[in-house]
Design a protein around this motif. Structure first.
Motif, PDB file in Angstrom:
ATOM      1  N   ASP A 236       0.859  -1.191   0.000  1.00  0.00           N
ATOM      2  CA  ASP A 236       0.000   0.000   0.000  1.00  0.00           C
ATOM      3  C   ASP A 236       0.895   1.241   0.000  1.00  0.00           C
ATOM      4  O   ASP A 236       1.073   1.922   1.020  1.00  0.00           O
ATOM      5  N   LEU A 237       1.440   1.539  -1.181  1.00  0.00           N
ATOM      6  CA  LEU A 237       2.411   2.619  -1.319  1.00  0.00           C
ATOM      7  C   LEU A 237       1.836   3.975  -0.939  1.00  0.00           C
ATOM      8  O   LEU A 237       2.547   4.834  -0.402  1.00  0.00           O
ATOM      9  N   GLU A 238       0.563   4.196  -1.208  1.00  0.00           N
ATOM     10  CA  GLU A 238      -0.025   5.511  -0.971  1.00  0.00           C
ATOM     11  C   GLU A 238       0.017   5.914   0.498  1.00  0.00           C
ATOM     12  O   GLU A 238       0.078   7.108   0.833  1.00  0.00           O
ATOM     13  N   VAL A 239       0.031   4.919   1.392  1.00  0.00           N
ATOM     14  CA  VAL A 239       0.057   5.226   2.829  1.00  0.00           C
ATOM     15  C   VAL A 239       1.340   5.956   3.203  1.00  0.00           C
ATOM     16  O   VAL A 239       1.342   6.807   4.100  1.00  0.00           O
ATOM     17  N   ARG A 240       2.416   5.673   2.483  1.00  0.00           N
ATOM     18  CA  ARG A 240       3.696   6.342   2.764  1.00  0.00           C
ATOM     19  C   ARG A 240       3.606   7.834   2.469  1.00  0.00           C
ATOM     20  O   ARG A 240       4.389   8.636   3.010  1.00  0.00           O
ATOM     21  N   GLY A 241       2.654   8.236   1.653  1.00  0.00           N
ATOM     22  CA  GLY A 241       2.484   9.648   1.318  1.00  0.00           C
ATOM     23  C   GLY A 241       1.543  10.402   2.235  1.00  0.00           C
ATOM     24  O   GLY A 241       1.372  11.622   2.081  1.00  0.00           O
ATOM     25  N   TRP A 242       0.936   9.725   3.201  1.00  0.00           N
ATOM     26  CA  TRP A 242       0.027  10.393   4.125  1.00  0.00           C
ATOM     27  C   TRP A 242       0.800  11.258   5.115  1.00  0.00           C
ATOM     28  O   TRP A 242       1.990  11.036   5.366  1.00  0.00           O
ATOM     29  N   GLU A 243       0.109  12.207   5.715  1.00  0.00           N
ATOM     30  CA  GLU A 243       0.731  13.094   6.688  1.00  0.00           C
ATOM     31  C   GLU A 243       1.090  12.327   7.968  1.00  0.00           C
ATOM     32  O   GLU A 243       0.323  11.498   8.439  1.00  0.00           O
ATOM     33  N   LYS A 244       2.270  12.610   8.510  1.00  0.00           N
ATOM     34  CA  LYS A 244       2.761  12.017   9.755  1.00  0.00           C
ATOM     35  C   LYS A 244       2.728  10.493   9.714  1.00  0.00           C
ATOM     36  O   LYS A 244       2.349   9.824  10.663  1.00  0.00           O
ATOM     37  N   THR A 245       3.173   9.956   8.589  1.00  0.00           N
ATOM     38  CA  THR A 245       3.137   8.516   8.371  1.00  0.00           C
ATOM     39  C   THR A 245       4.466   7.867   8.726  1.00  0.00           C
ATOM     40  O   THR A 245       5.476   8.534   8.937  1.00  0.00           O
ATOM     41  N   SER A 246       4.469   6.546   8.792  1.00  0.00           N
ATOM     42  CA  SER A 246       5.693   5.782   8.997  1.00  0.00           C
ATOM     43  C   SER A 246       6.565   5.832   7.751  1.00  0.00           C
ATOM     44  O   SER A 246       6.095   6.133   6.642  1.00  0.00           O
ATOM     45  N   ASP A 247       7.847   5.499   7.911  1.00  0.00           N
ATOM     46  CA  ASP A 247       8.730   5.384   6.753  1.00  0.00           C
ATOM     47  C   ASP A 247       8.568   4.031   6.057  1.00  0.00           C
ATOM     48  O   ASP A 247       9.151   3.813   4.994  1.00  0.00           O
ATOM     49  N   HIS A 248       7.787   3.134   6.646  1.00  0.00           N
ATOM     50  CA  HIS A 248       7.434   1.867   6.000  1.00  0.00           C
ATOM     51  C   HIS A 248       6.033   1.958   5.394  1.00  0.00           C
ATOM     52  O   HIS A 248       5.199   2.754   5.842  1.00  0.00           O
ATOM     53  N   CYS A 249       5.787   1.113   4.410  1.00  0.00           N
ATOM     54  CA  CYS A 249       4.444   0.953   3.847  1.00  0.00           C
ATOM     55  C   CYS A 249       3.833  -0.341   4.387  1.00  0.00           C
ATOM     56  O   CYS A 249       4.557  -1.305   4.655  1.00  0.00           O
ATOM     57  N   PRO A 250       2.522  -0.401   4.515  1.00  0.00           N
ATOM     58  CA  PRO A 250       1.892  -1.693   4.793  1.00  0.00           C
ATOM     59  C   PRO A 250       2.091  -2.641   3.607  1.00  0.00           C
ATOM     60  O   PRO A 250       2.015  -2.226   2.447  1.00  0.00           O
ATOM     61  N   VAL A 251       2.364  -3.886   3.916  1.00  0.00           N
ATOM     62  CA  VAL A 251       2.539  -4.933   2.908  1.00  0.00           C
ATOM     63  C   VAL A 251       1.538  -6.043   3.224  1.00  0.00           C
ATOM     64  O   VAL A 251       1.279  -6.316   4.399  1.00  0.00           O
ATOM     65  N   TRP A 252       0.972  -6.670   2.201  1.00  0.00           N
ATOM     66  CA  TRP A 252      -0.099  -7.647   2.467  1.00  0.00           C
ATOM     67  C   TRP A 252      -0.058  -8.805   1.467  1.00  0.00           C
ATOM     68  O   TRP A 252       0.520  -8.692   0.387  1.00  0.00           O
ATOM     69  N   ILE A 253      -0.643  -9.905   1.907  1.00  0.00           N
ATOM     70  CA  ILE A 253      -0.884 -11.032   1.023  1.00  0.00           C
ATOM     71  C   ILE A 253      -2.334 -11.471   1.189  1.00  0.00           C
ATOM     72  O   ILE A 253      -2.962 -11.206   2.224  1.00  0.00           O
ATOM     73  N   GLU A 254      -2.850 -12.140   0.181  1.00  0.00           N
ATOM     74  CA  GLU A 254      -4.173 -12.752   0.270  1.00  0.00           C
ATOM     75  C   GLU A 254      -4.043 -14.244   0.063  1.00  0.00           C
ATOM     76  O   GLU A 254      -3.316 -14.703  -0.818  1.00  0.00           O
ATOM     77  N   LEU A 255      -4.729 -15.005   0.901  1.00  0.00           N
ATOM     78  CA  LEU A 255      -4.674 -16.463   0.870  1.00  0.00           C
ATOM     79  C   LEU A 255      -6.033 -17.035   0.509  1.00  0.00           C
ATOM     80  O   LEU A 255      -7.076 -16.529   0.943  1.00  0.00           O
ATOM     81  N   LYS A 256      -6.037 -18.080  -0.284  1.00  0.00           N
ATOM     82  CA  LYS A 256      -7.274 -18.792  -0.578  1.00  0.00           C
ATOM     83  C   LYS A 256      -7.764 -19.495   0.678  1.00  0.00           C
ATOM     84  O   LYS A 256      -6.975 -19.927   1.524  1.00  0.00           O
ATOM     85  N   LYS A 257      -9.058 -19.635   0.797  1.00  0.00           N
ATOM     86  CA  LYS A 257      -9.622 -20.353   1.940  1.00  0.00           C
ATOM     87  C   LYS A 257      -9.397 -21.850   1.809  1.00  0.00           C
ATOM     88  O   LYS A 257      -9.277 -22.389   0.736  1.00  0.00           O
TER      89      LYS A 257
END
Length: 257
Positions: A236-257
């Motif tokens: 989620d690269l856009e989160v890095r551009g938010w005000e007062k944000t972390s220097d990391h971005c959230p990273v995610w995976i999706e798993l099949k059920k």
């Protein structure tokens, strides 16, 4: 199931950013690193209001890890990486969530290198590798996830020639990561995007985010019992551009059920 990792760089100072991202992204499970708060200062009420329950392992001013879950129970398995009873840094926590053993970790940075901090990092990495081998023996779905503070290959760092002496990119650190992988773990991002430039961290200096001058240091390692369920992954690269944000971005995976 959507599983995410996010080095928040201060859970209380970045709480508005975290809550906004949770509301927009709606991950089912979240691993947080760098809480930078003692356990009694973890913002559980706000996390609960956002729809998540949590377990956490805090520490005054530094480190700290947590696992959040939405509509899923969290059964803590253990906290603290085995192998050194004198190590009091809050960098590791394990829990069963939705039938998966989630191992949330914040691997030491190791700088300045060489020196005691790099030595600690390599010893911690060795203990993680030993624990990971034990986890594979359980024959259960496991995810090792978090901020590994390692760029595994030159593809994972902007201008790698500038990082050759850094503890995140030194040969012995990358070798430790690859030795861990060789046990039978799958790097989720690289399974889906073997040749794509993907960064998860952008320094606050020199307009790194605006220039896409980043590092990939936040990883998901999947055990053989679950790697076949991987269907999507992203940052989620856009989160890095938010005000007062972390220097990391959230990273995610999706798993099949």
């Amino acid at each position: 199931m959507k599983v995410a990792t996010y080095n928040v760089n201060g859970v209380n100072g970045r709480l508005p950013v975290l809550l906004r991202w949770l509301d927009e992204a709606k991950p089912d499970v979240v691993c947080l690193q760098e809480l930078k708060a003692p356990s009694e200062k973890f913002p559980l009420e706000a996390i609960n209001v956002a729809g998540y329950n949590a377990i956490w392992h805090g520490q005054q001013r530094w480190n700290g890890v947590a696992i959040l879950a939405r509509s899923l129970e969290i059964e803590e398995v253990g906290r603290g990486l085995p192998g050194d009873p004198e190590d009091t840094q809050s960098r590791y926590i394990e829990a069963m969530v939705g039938g998966i053993l989630i191992c949330c970790l914040y691997l030491p940075n190791g700088n300045p290198a060489p020196g005691p901090k790099l030595d600690y990092k390599l010893k911690w990495f060795d203990r993680l590798t030993q624990r990971a081998a034990k986890l594979l023996e359980f024959n259960t779905p496991v995810i090792l996830v978090g901020d590994f503070n390692v760029m595994p290959t030159e593809l994972d760092v902007y201008k790698p020639e500038r990082w050759v002496d850094d503890a995140l990119f030194r040969p012995e650190v990358r070798a430790a990561f690859h030795n861990l992988i060789a046990q039978g773990w799958t790097d989720a991002i690289r399974k889906l995007y073997p040749d794509k430039i993907i960064y998860t961290f952008f320094d606050y200096f020199r307009n790194a985010y605006q220039r896409n001058a980043g590092l990939r240091i936040d990883h998901f390692l999947l055990s053989p019992q679950i790697e076949g369920k991987l269907k999507a992954a992203g940052v989620d690269l856009e989160v890095r551009g938010w005000e007062k944000t972390s220097d990391h971005c959230p990273v995610w995976i999706e798993l099949k059920k």
